[in-house]
Design a protein around this motif. Structure first.
Motif, PDB file in Angstrom:
ATOM      1  N   GLY A   1       0.806  -1.208   0.000  1.00 20.80           N
ATOM      2  CA  GLY A   1       0.000   0.000   0.000  1.00 20.80           C
ATOM      3  C   GLY A   1       0.839   1.257   0.000  1.00 20.80           C
ATOM      4  N   SER A   2       0.213   2.374   0.346  1.00 23.18           N
ATOM      5  CA  SER A   2       0.867   3.679   0.389  1.00 23.18           C
ATOM      6  C   SER A   2       0.893   4.181   1.823  1.00 23.18           C
ATOM      7  CB  SER A   2       0.121   4.682  -0.501  1.00 23.18           C
ATOM      8  OG  SER A   2       0.006   4.192  -1.823  1.00 23.18           O
ATOM      9  N   LEU A   3       1.917   4.988   2.139  1.00 21.37           N
ATOM     10  CA  LEU A   3       2.103   5.434   3.507  1.00 21.37           C
ATOM     11  C   LEU A   3       2.466   6.916   3.548  1.00 21.37           C
ATOM     12  CD1 LEU A   3       4.073   2.659   2.949  1.00 21.37           C
ATOM     13  CD2 LEU A   3       3.824   2.553   5.417  1.00 21.37           C
ATOM     14  N   ILE A   4       2.174   7.551   4.679  1.00 24.07           N
ATOM     15  CA  ILE A   4       2.682   8.884   4.958  1.00 24.07           C
ATOM     16  C   ILE A   4       3.406   8.830   6.296  1.00 24.07           C
ATOM     17  CG2 ILE A   4       0.874  10.039   3.650  1.00 24.07           C
ATOM     18  CD1 ILE A   4      -0.451  10.801   6.272  1.00 24.07           C
ATOM     19  N   GLY A   5       4.417   9.675   6.433  1.00 25.56           N
ATOM     20  CA  GLY A   5       5.172   9.728   7.681  1.00 25.56           C
ATOM     21  C   GLY A   5       5.875  11.060   7.793  1.00 25.56           C
ATOM     22  N   SER A   6       6.448  11.317   8.977  1.00 24.09           N
ATOM     23  CA  SER A   6       7.120  12.595   9.202  1.00 24.09           C
ATOM     24  C   SER A   6       8.489  12.643   8.558  1.00 24.09           C
ATOM     25  CB  SER A   6       7.250  12.866  10.700  1.00 24.09           C
ATOM     26  OG  SER A   6       7.944  11.804  11.331  1.00 24.09           O
ATOM     27  N   ASP A   7       9.143  11.477   8.413  1.00 22.47           N
ATOM     28  CA  ASP A   7      10.452  11.442   7.787  1.00 22.47           C
ATOM     29  C   ASP A   7      10.785  10.005   7.425  1.00 22.47           C
ATOM     30  OD1 ASP A   7      12.844  12.410   6.765  1.00 22.47           O
ATOM     31  OD2 ASP A   7      13.118  13.805   8.421  1.00 22.47           O
ATOM     32  N   VAL A   8      11.908   9.813   6.755  1.00 20.81           N
ATOM     33  CA  VAL A   8      12.261   8.502   6.210  1.00 20.81           C
ATOM     34  C   VAL A   8      12.254   7.380   7.258  1.00 20.81           C
ATOM     35  CG1 VAL A   8      14.094   7.172   5.100  1.00 20.81           C
ATOM     36  CG2 VAL A   8      13.513   9.437   4.240  1.00 20.81           C
TER      37      VAL A   8
ATOM     38  N   ALA B   1      10.580   6.796   9.782  1.00 20.62           N
ATOM     39  CA  ALA B   1       9.243   6.416  10.233  1.00 20.62           C
ATOM     40  C   ALA B   1       8.617   5.318   9.370  1.00 20.62           C
ATOM     41  CB  ALA B   1       8.335   7.644  10.246  1.00 20.62           C
ATOM     42  N   ILE B   2       9.080   5.177   8.125  1.00 21.26           N
ATOM     43  CA  ILE B   2       8.473   4.185   7.237  1.00 21.26           C
ATOM     44  C   ILE B   2       9.477   3.166   6.699  1.00 21.26           C
ATOM     45  CG2 ILE B   2       6.620   5.761   6.543  1.00 21.26           C
ATOM     46  CD1 ILE B   2       8.144   6.285   3.952  1.00 21.26           C
ATOM     47  N   LEU B   3      10.723   3.217   7.200  1.00 24.48           N
ATOM     48  CA  LEU B   3      11.749   2.321   6.657  1.00 24.48           C
ATOM     49  C   LEU B   3      11.453   0.853   6.900  1.00 24.48           C
ATOM     50  CD1 LEU B   3      15.256   3.968   7.199  1.00 24.48           C
ATOM     51  CD2 LEU B   3      14.048   3.515   5.066  1.00 24.48           C
ATOM     52  N   ASP B   4      10.694   0.530   7.947  1.00 21.95           N
ATOM     53  CA  ASP B   4      10.366  -0.876   8.187  1.00 21.95           C
ATOM     54  C   ASP B   4       9.308  -1.387   7.217  1.00 21.95           C
ATOM     55  OD1 ASP B   4       8.361   0.720   9.279  1.00 21.95           O
ATOM     56  OD2 ASP B   4       7.912  -0.705  10.877  1.00 21.95           O
ATOM     57  N   GLN B   5       8.718  -0.485   6.424  1.00 21.18           N
ATOM     58  CA  GLN B   5       7.680  -0.852   5.466  1.00 21.18           C
ATOM     59  C   GLN B   5       8.160  -0.752   4.015  1.00 21.18           C
ATOM     60  OE1 GLN B   5       4.643  -2.020   6.386  1.00 21.18           O
ATOM     61  NE2 GLN B   5       5.263  -1.837   8.536  1.00 21.18           N
TER      62      GLN B   5
END
Length: 245
Positions: free
Chosen positions: A55-62, A64-68
């Motif tokens: 899917g798609s994700l939003i986060g405050s910075d890199v 925050a989503i690196l595990d995805q």
């Protein structure tokens, strides 16, 4: 909700609302009539868009989503992103679609950042009384690069134990230092100013916004040196500050 009821268009409602919101912000919103979409936008605050096989994700910075995912898009000021599970679209304030290429995040990014900090430290070693880093390096707090540097914890520093604030006395000059997020500087500098008054500070160093700025309030000089890796705001240049007392 007010503008959506008038326009019945998520994009138009968001773009109109952004023109009336004061200060810096980053947000994600879901409309009841579009349950399979997330809309996101920012102004002077960090926001990142990610795309994974799930899917798609939003986060405050890199981090925050690196595990995805390591596939990321950087959204600029006053732009709007429309995310579904399979697609991501970007729009400007005129609701015109913008083409963006995704960036593949690699471990080399942190290696480069560490190298940049080391280069600056070595350049000024023995030439200055102190070197300060205001957080969000995303490096381990035990990294050897921090030897000889006054460094505080940023909101994206998840690895190790950094102090949230520091007070340094250089001769008669009292310097206080923090990242800024804990003082909610995205909305107001009042809490940071109160801390500066409590500490009777001559200089207050902060970061978080990635926007270079300097001004004086009372006896205190407030200084944000900008960012050496991810500048934001109108000055899109990697910066640091040299202060002569």
């Amino acid at each position: 909700d007010h503008y959506y009821k008038k326009t019945e268009s998520p994009l138009t409602a968001i773009a109109t609302a952004m023109l009336h919101i004061r200060g810096s912000y980053a947000f994600g919103v879901i409309f009841k009539d579009c349950p399979n979409k997330i809309f996101a936008a920012r102004k002077d605050s960090p926001l990142i868009i990610g795309k994974s096989e799930h899917g798609s994700l939003i986060g405050s910075d890199v981090p925050a989503i690196l595990d995805q995912t390591r596939n990321v898009y950087y959204i600029d000021n006053m732009e709007i992103a429309e995310l579904t599970k399979d697609e991501i679209h970007f729009f400007n304030m005129d609701e015109e679609e913008i083409e963006k290429d995704f960036n593949l995040v690699r471990d080399e990014i942190l290696d480069q950042y560490e190298s940049d900090v080391e280069e600056i430290k070595n350049h000024y070693k023995g030439k200055v009384d102190a070197i300060f880093h205001n957080g969000d390096s995303e490096l381990e707090s035990t990294d050897p690069v921090w030897e000889g540097i006054h460094v505080v914890k940023g909101n994206m520093d998840f690895y190790g134990e950094y102090p949230e604030r520091l007070v340094t006395q250089l001769g008669p000059t009292r310097i206080i230092q923090t990242h800024g997020h804990l003082f909610q500087i995205n909305f107001s500098f009042q809490k940071l100013d109160l801390w500066a008054q409590e500490e009777d500070a001559d200089i207050c160093l902060y970061g978080h916004l990635h926007i270079p700025d300097a001004w004086k309030e009372g006896r205190t000089l407030f200084l944000n040196p900008g960012s050496i890796s991810l500048p934001r705001g109108p000055i899109q240049e990697c910066l640091y500050a040299k202060v002569e007392i």
